[in-house]
Design a protein around this motif. Structure first.
Motif, PDB file in Angstrom:
ATOM      1  N   THR A  85       0.833  -1.201   0.000  1.00 46.93           N
ATOM      2  CA  THR A  85       0.000   0.000   0.000  1.00 46.93           C
ATOM      3  C   THR A  85       0.870   1.255   0.000  1.00 46.93           C
ATOM      4  OG1 THR A  85      -0.129   0.095   2.429  1.00 46.93           O
ATOM      5  CG2 THR A  85      -1.832  -1.170   1.277  1.00 46.93           C
ATOM      6  N   SER A  86       0.313   2.327  -0.495  1.00 49.34           N
ATOM      7  CA  SER A  86       1.012   3.616  -0.474  1.00 49.34           C
ATOM      8  C   SER A  86      -0.021   4.736  -0.440  1.00 49.34           C
ATOM      9  CB  SER A  86       1.913   3.775  -1.696  1.00 49.34           C
ATOM     10  OG  SER A  86       1.142   3.771  -2.890  1.00 49.34           O
ATOM     11  N   VAL A  87       0.405   5.900   0.018  1.00 50.44           N
ATOM     12  CA  VAL A  87      -0.475   7.066   0.144  1.00 50.44           C
ATOM     13  C   VAL A  87       0.233   8.291  -0.415  1.00 50.44           C
ATOM     14  CG1 VAL A  87      -1.810   8.530   1.702  1.00 50.44           C
ATOM     15  CG2 VAL A  87      -1.445   6.135   2.273  1.00 50.44           C
ATOM     16  N   VAL A  88      -0.512   9.113  -1.137  1.00 49.07           N
ATOM     17  CA  VAL A  88      -0.030  10.430  -1.548  1.00 49.07           C
ATOM     18  C   VAL A  88      -1.043  11.455  -1.055  1.00 49.07           C
ATOM     19  CG1 VAL A  88       0.477  11.972  -3.490  1.00 49.07           C
ATOM     20  CG2 VAL A  88       1.197   9.577  -3.578  1.00 49.07           C
ATOM     21  N   PHE A  89      -0.579  12.455  -0.313  1.00 51.01           N
ATOM     22  CA  PHE A  89      -1.427  13.549   0.127  1.00 51.01           C
ATOM     23  C   PHE A  89      -1.247  14.729  -0.819  1.00 51.01           C
ATOM     24  CE2 PHE A  89      -0.684  11.280   4.167  1.00 51.01           C
ATOM     25  CZ  PHE A  89      -1.992  11.135   4.603  1.00 51.01           C
ATOM     26  N   MET A  90      -2.356  15.362  -1.171  1.00 49.66           N
ATOM     27  CA  MET A  90      -2.288  16.547  -2.018  1.00 49.66           C
ATOM     28  C   MET A  90      -3.127  17.647  -1.396  1.00 49.66           C
ATOM     29  SD  MET A  90      -3.210  16.978  -6.057  1.00 49.66           S
ATOM     30  CE  MET A  90      -3.135  18.587  -6.862  1.00 49.66           C
ATOM     31  N   GLY A  91      -2.491  18.789  -1.147  1.00 50.13           N
ATOM     32  CA  GLY A  91      -3.182  19.927  -0.567  1.00 50.13           C
ATOM     33  C   GLY A  91      -3.442  21.013  -1.586  1.00 50.13           C
ATOM     34  N   ILE A  92      -4.174  22.009  -1.170  1.00 56.25           N
ATOM     35  CA  ILE A  92      -4.617  23.047  -2.091  1.00 56.25           C
ATOM     36  C   ILE A  92      -3.453  23.835  -2.684  1.00 56.25           C
ATOM     37  CG2 ILE A  92      -4.950  24.809  -0.284  1.00 56.25           C
ATOM     38  CD1 ILE A  92      -7.556  25.576  -1.838  1.00 56.25           C
ATOM     39  N   TYR A  93      -2.350  23.941  -1.942  1.00 55.69           N
ATOM     40  CA  TYR A  93      -1.204  24.685  -2.468  1.00 55.69           C
ATOM     41  C   TYR A  93      -0.371  23.845  -3.436  1.00 55.69           C
ATOM     42  CZ  TYR A  93      -2.574  27.895   1.206  1.00 55.69           C
ATOM     43  OH  TYR A  93      -3.295  28.765   1.993  1.00 55.69           O
ATOM     44  N   ASP A  94      -0.724  22.562  -3.594  1.00 55.05           N
ATOM     45  CA  ASP A  94      -0.074  21.711  -4.581  1.00 55.05           C
ATOM     46  C   ASP A  94      -0.769  21.786  -5.933  1.00 55.05           C
ATOM     47  OD1 ASP A  94       1.774  20.566  -2.696  1.00 55.05           O
ATOM     48  OD2 ASP A  94       0.128  19.332  -1.940  1.00 55.05           O
ATOM     49  N   ALA A  95      -1.946  22.393  -5.974  1.00 55.86           N
ATOM     50  CA  ALA A  95      -2.734  22.482  -7.205  1.00 55.86           C
ATOM     51  C   ALA A  95      -2.424  23.796  -7.921  1.00 55.86           C
ATOM     52  CB  ALA A  95      -4.222  22.378  -6.895  1.00 55.86           C
ATOM     53  N   GLY A  96      -2.161  23.702  -9.198  1.00 55.83           N
ATOM     54  CA  GLY A  96      -1.766  24.896  -9.952  1.00 55.83           C
ATOM     55  C   GLY A  96      -2.910  25.757 -10.423  1.00 55.83           C
ATOM     56  N   HIS A  97      -4.156  25.343 -10.189  1.00 55.30           N
ATOM     57  CA  HIS A  97      -5.267  26.134 -10.718  1.00 55.30           C
ATOM     58  C   HIS A  97      -5.810  27.162  -9.724  1.00 55.30           C
ATOM     59  CE1 HIS A  97      -6.866  22.259  -9.191  1.00 55.30           C
ATOM     60  NE2 HIS A  97      -7.893  22.950  -8.759  1.00 55.30           N
ATOM     61  N   TYR A  98      -5.132  27.315  -8.573  1.00 54.88           N
ATOM     62  CA  TYR A  98      -5.483  28.381  -7.639  1.00 54.88           C
ATOM     63  C   TYR A  98      -4.268  29.265  -7.386  1.00 54.88           C
ATOM     64  CZ  TYR A  98      -9.553  25.484  -6.361  1.00 54.88           C
ATOM     65  OH  TYR A  98     -10.701  24.731  -6.378  1.00 54.88           O
ATOM     66  N   THR A  99      -4.484  30.574  -7.319  1.00 51.44           N
ATOM     67  CA  THR A  99      -3.429  31.455  -6.843  1.00 51.44           C
ATOM     68  C   THR A  99      -3.338  31.304  -5.330  1.00 51.44           C
ATOM     69  OG1 THR A  99      -4.909  33.340  -6.451  1.00 51.44           O
ATOM     70  CG2 THR A  99      -3.968  33.097  -8.674  1.00 51.44           C
ATOM     71  N   LYS A 100      -2.252  31.787  -4.747  1.00 48.71           N
ATOM     72  CA  LYS A 100      -2.118  31.685  -3.295  1.00 48.71           C
ATOM     73  C   LYS A 100      -3.241  32.447  -2.594  1.00 48.71           C
ATOM     74  CE  LYS A 100       1.001  32.280   0.627  1.00 48.71           C
ATOM     75  NZ  LYS A 100      -0.093  32.823   1.473  1.00 48.71           N
ATOM     76  N   GLU A 101      -3.608  33.589  -3.148  1.00 47.10           N
ATOM     77  CA  GLU A 101      -4.667  34.379  -2.521  1.00 47.10           C
ATOM     78  C   GLU A 101      -5.999  33.631  -2.576  1.00 47.10           C
ATOM     79  OE1 GLU A 101      -2.491  35.479  -4.770  1.00 47.10           O
ATOM     80  OE2 GLU A 101      -1.271  36.688  -3.391  1.00 47.10           O
ATOM     81  N   GLN A 102      -6.271  33.003  -3.720  1.00 42.32           N
ATOM     82  CA  GLN A 102      -7.505  32.224  -3.839  1.00 42.32           C
ATOM     83  C   GLN A 102      -7.494  31.039  -2.871  1.00 42.32           C
ATOM     84  OE1 GLN A 102      -7.183  31.366  -8.032  1.00 42.32           O
ATOM     85  NE2 GLN A 102      -8.715  32.906  -8.590  1.00 42.32           N
ATOM     86  N   ALA A 103      -6.335  30.366  -2.794  1.00 45.12           N
ATOM     87  CA  ALA A 103      -6.220  29.220  -1.902  1.00 45.12           C
ATOM     88  C   ALA A 103      -6.410  29.638  -0.448  1.00 45.12           C
ATOM     89  CB  ALA A 103      -4.872  28.532  -2.090  1.00 45.12           C
ATOM     90  N   ASP A 104      -5.800  30.748  -0.058  1.00 46.94           N
ATOM     91  CA  ASP A 104      -5.946  31.246   1.319  1.00 46.94           C
ATOM     92  C   ASP A 104      -7.415  31.501   1.652  1.00 46.94           C
ATOM     93  OD1 ASP A 104      -3.217  31.163   1.676  1.00 46.94           O
ATOM     94  OD2 ASP A 104      -2.910  33.310   1.339  1.00 46.94           O
ATOM     95  N   THR A 105      -8.133  32.098   0.711  1.00 40.83           N
ATOM     96  CA  THR A 105      -9.553  32.397   0.924  1.00 40.83           C
ATOM     97  C   THR A 105     -10.371  31.119   1.079  1.00 40.83           C
ATOM     98  OG1 THR A 105      -9.370  34.455  -0.352  1.00 40.83           O
ATOM     99  CG2 THR A 105     -11.581  33.545  -0.045  1.00 40.83           C
ATOM    100  N   ILE A 106     -10.082  30.128   0.233  1.00 40.02           N
ATOM    101  CA  ILE A 106     -10.807  28.859   0.299  1.00 40.02           C
ATOM    102  C   ILE A 106     -10.539  28.155   1.619  1.00 40.02           C
ATOM    103  CG2 ILE A 106     -10.951  26.554  -0.713  1.00 40.02           C
ATOM    104  CD1 ILE A 106     -10.405  27.891  -3.442  1.00 40.02           C
ATOM    105  N   VAL A 107      -9.275  28.108   2.034  1.00 42.67           N
ATOM    106  CA  VAL A 107      -8.923  27.454   3.300  1.00 42.67           C
ATOM    107  C   VAL A 107      -9.663  28.113   4.460  1.00 42.67           C
ATOM    108  CG1 VAL A 107      -7.063  27.025   4.950  1.00 42.67           C
ATOM    109  CG2 VAL A 107      -6.663  26.651   2.514  1.00 42.67           C
ATOM    110  N   ALA A 108      -9.687  29.439   4.475  1.00 43.70           N
ATOM    111  CA  ALA A 108     -10.344  30.166   5.566  1.00 43.70           C
ATOM    112  C   ALA A 108     -11.855  29.938   5.578  1.00 43.70           C
ATOM    113  CB  ALA A 108     -10.041  31.655   5.452  1.00 43.70           C
ATOM    114  N   SER A 109     -12.435  29.574   4.434  1.00 40.62           N
ATOM    115  CA  SER A 109     -13.887  29.395   4.355  1.00 40.62           C
ATOM    116  C   SER A 109     -14.360  28.085   4.963  1.00 40.62           C
ATOM    117  CB  SER A 109     -14.340  29.447   2.890  1.00 40.62           C
ATOM    118  OG  SER A 109     -13.948  28.276   2.172  1.00 40.62           O
TER     119      SER A 109
END
Length: 471
Positions: free
Chosen positions: A231-255
């Motif tokens: 078995t194996s696991v890969v974690f992917m967070g919002i800052y690993d995705a290229g379709h959000y800017t940091k500002e957009q990601a920060d807003t989503i996380v806070a929501s």
């Protein structure tokens, strides 16, 4: 012809045709993010894979494109994952028939109910031979017949992708022999194991893509706690995705509600009110740096055999009163000499805090573990881990750690993955801390209780001051 007389029109038509072909063969242009690519690559050596990612980050997208590759045999040049050189039989499954239709079916075939979109998703238009309708759910399909390969080492043939849903029950996951199986959204453990059994003959890949909103379920525990072979696991967070800017990601996380934030934004299992440390991981992690020589240090030990013996290293910035956990060691089923060697290699001068069970004598020698480690050269503290008043309660130590985390005075180097794995899973059930996969956490609690014994490297400091004086 008009095209020959009008170069601009010719170019426009050529670009239009190129865009049309791209829309009809999106598989050719799939460019995964780094975490998605890591998930795919693990398929070459791990039979069972979990892609644990936040919401709307591309986890289902990854599953769909990998499934399309296994069905068509069309693997890109960059592909490092599992491959098939023959036609395949595979399943894609989700929670309900509606979710299967709206999720995995849509990303493989196109938007349900819109035949014009068929071939404008992960499966190329020219690869789709037949689509067989399902029953009971509008616009749902039961199977897709796919043209596989042809040319080179890839055999031509016809692959089949079948669809299942968890609410059909375990029986619907019986009988068939599969080359691969894709679970989108978290399956109940009985359905997962039944599905895994379908690939026993082929030993083909079973991959899961979901946001772990159900906490420490049995399915999640298979990957994060039991860590079953293969078995194996890969974690992917919002800052690993290229379709959000940091500002957009920060807003989503806070929501997101705080107790769901780690799962929805970073793909980490939700423990909700059961989390012992309800502090977002992102608030305690720091990038590793060279620990200053004048910061007192301490090593703290937790003993084990079947479960790991663990040690952590703490450095105390006295000016800011911030404790940094900068290293971790975990190893099971090894003799004290092995552990002692690894601990001394990180600084034999560093004091070692040790738990009360180190006073127990060993059956084979009759010598307490404390004395065995001392004989191996560890700088063991004179007394067991305890508070200044002599008490050894677990909850007071936990509360000190929590208070430090909440006030920004306990930080962990991002390189200490063995400790962070435990942090993500450390939880209570019915108010009681679950004693499972907590070796490094227990060691760090002992370290915090013994922080008053942390020391600086006097030899190193003397040499540094001597060199400063000479210069």
């Amino acid at each position: 012809m008009l095209e020959g007389k009008n170069p601009r029109l010719t170019l426009a038509l050529a670009l239009q045709e190129k865009a049309r072909r791209a829309r009809r063969n999106r598989l050719k242009y799939y460019k995964p993010y780094a975490k998605q690519r890591e998930f795919h690559a693990l398929g070459a050596r791990c039979r069972e894979r979990l892609f644990s990612a936040g919401n709307q980050l591309g986890k289902t997208f990854s599953g769909a494109y990998e499934t399309a590759m296994h069905a068509t045999g069309r693997y890109p040049d960059w592909w490092e994952g599992k491959t098939f050189d023959k036609a395949t039989i595979g399943w894609a499954a989700s929670v309900t028939g509606e979710l299967t239709r709206d999720g995995v079916q849509r990303l493989l075939l196109g938007r349900p109910g819109l035949p014009a979109e068929r071939g404008m998703a992960a499966l190329p238009a020219d690869a789709i031979k037949d689509v067989r309708p399902g029953t009971g759910i509008p616009n749902a399909v039961s199977q897709i017949v796919v043209r596989h390969g042809g040319g080179g080492d890839v055999q031509a043939g016809e692959s089949v992708i079948g669809f299942r849903s968890y609410n059909q029950g375990r029986e619907k996951f019986q009988s068939e022999t599969l080359d691969y199986l894709w679970f989108d959204e978290e399956p109940p453990v009985d359905i997962y194991m039944e599905g895994l059994t379908r690939t026993n003959t082929t030993l083909g890949p079973v991959y899961l893509t979901f946001t772990p909103l159900m906490g420490m379920s049995q399915t999640v525990m298979r990957f994060l706690v039991e860590k079953a072979a293969g078995t194996s696991v890969v974690f992917m967070g919002i800052y690993d995705a290229g379709h959000y800017t940091k500002e957009q990601a920060d807003t989503i996380v806070a929501s997101y509600p705080e107790h769901e934030r780690e799962a929805r934004a970073f793909g980490k299992p939700v423990l909700g009110s059961g989390a012992v440390f309800p502090v977002p991981e992102s608030e305690i992690i720091v990038t590793p740096f060279a620990v200053p020589d004048d910061w007192p240090r301490l090593c703290a030990l937790d003993l084990g055999w079947d479960h790991p013996t663990a040690a952590v290293w703490l450095a105390h910035n006295l000016d800011a009163d911030i404790v940094y956990l900068y290293d971790v060691y975990k190893r099971a089923k090894q003799i004290p000499a092995v552990h002692a060697s690894a601990i001394k290699a990180r600084g034999a001068w560093i004091p070692v805090a040790w738990p009360h069970d180190a006073l127990q004598t060993q059956k084979d020698t009759g010598v307490p573990m404390r004395d065995t480690y001392r004989a191996e050269g560890l700088n063991m503290l004179p007394e067991r881990t305890q508070f200044e008043d002599g008490s050894i309660g677990v909850e007071p130590g936990i509360q000190i750690m929590l208070n430090r985390m909440q006030t920004g005075r306990f930080k962990v180097f991002s390189s200490c993955e063995g400790w962070l794995e435990e942090y993500r899973l450390y939880h209570r059930k019915d108010g009681v801390i679950v004693k499972q996969m907590d070796d490094a956490i227990d060691a760090s609690r002992g370290g915090i209780m013994s922080l008053r014994f942390a020391k600086t490297n006097t030899v190193s400091n003397f040499k540094r001051y001597r060199e400063s004086w000479r210069s």
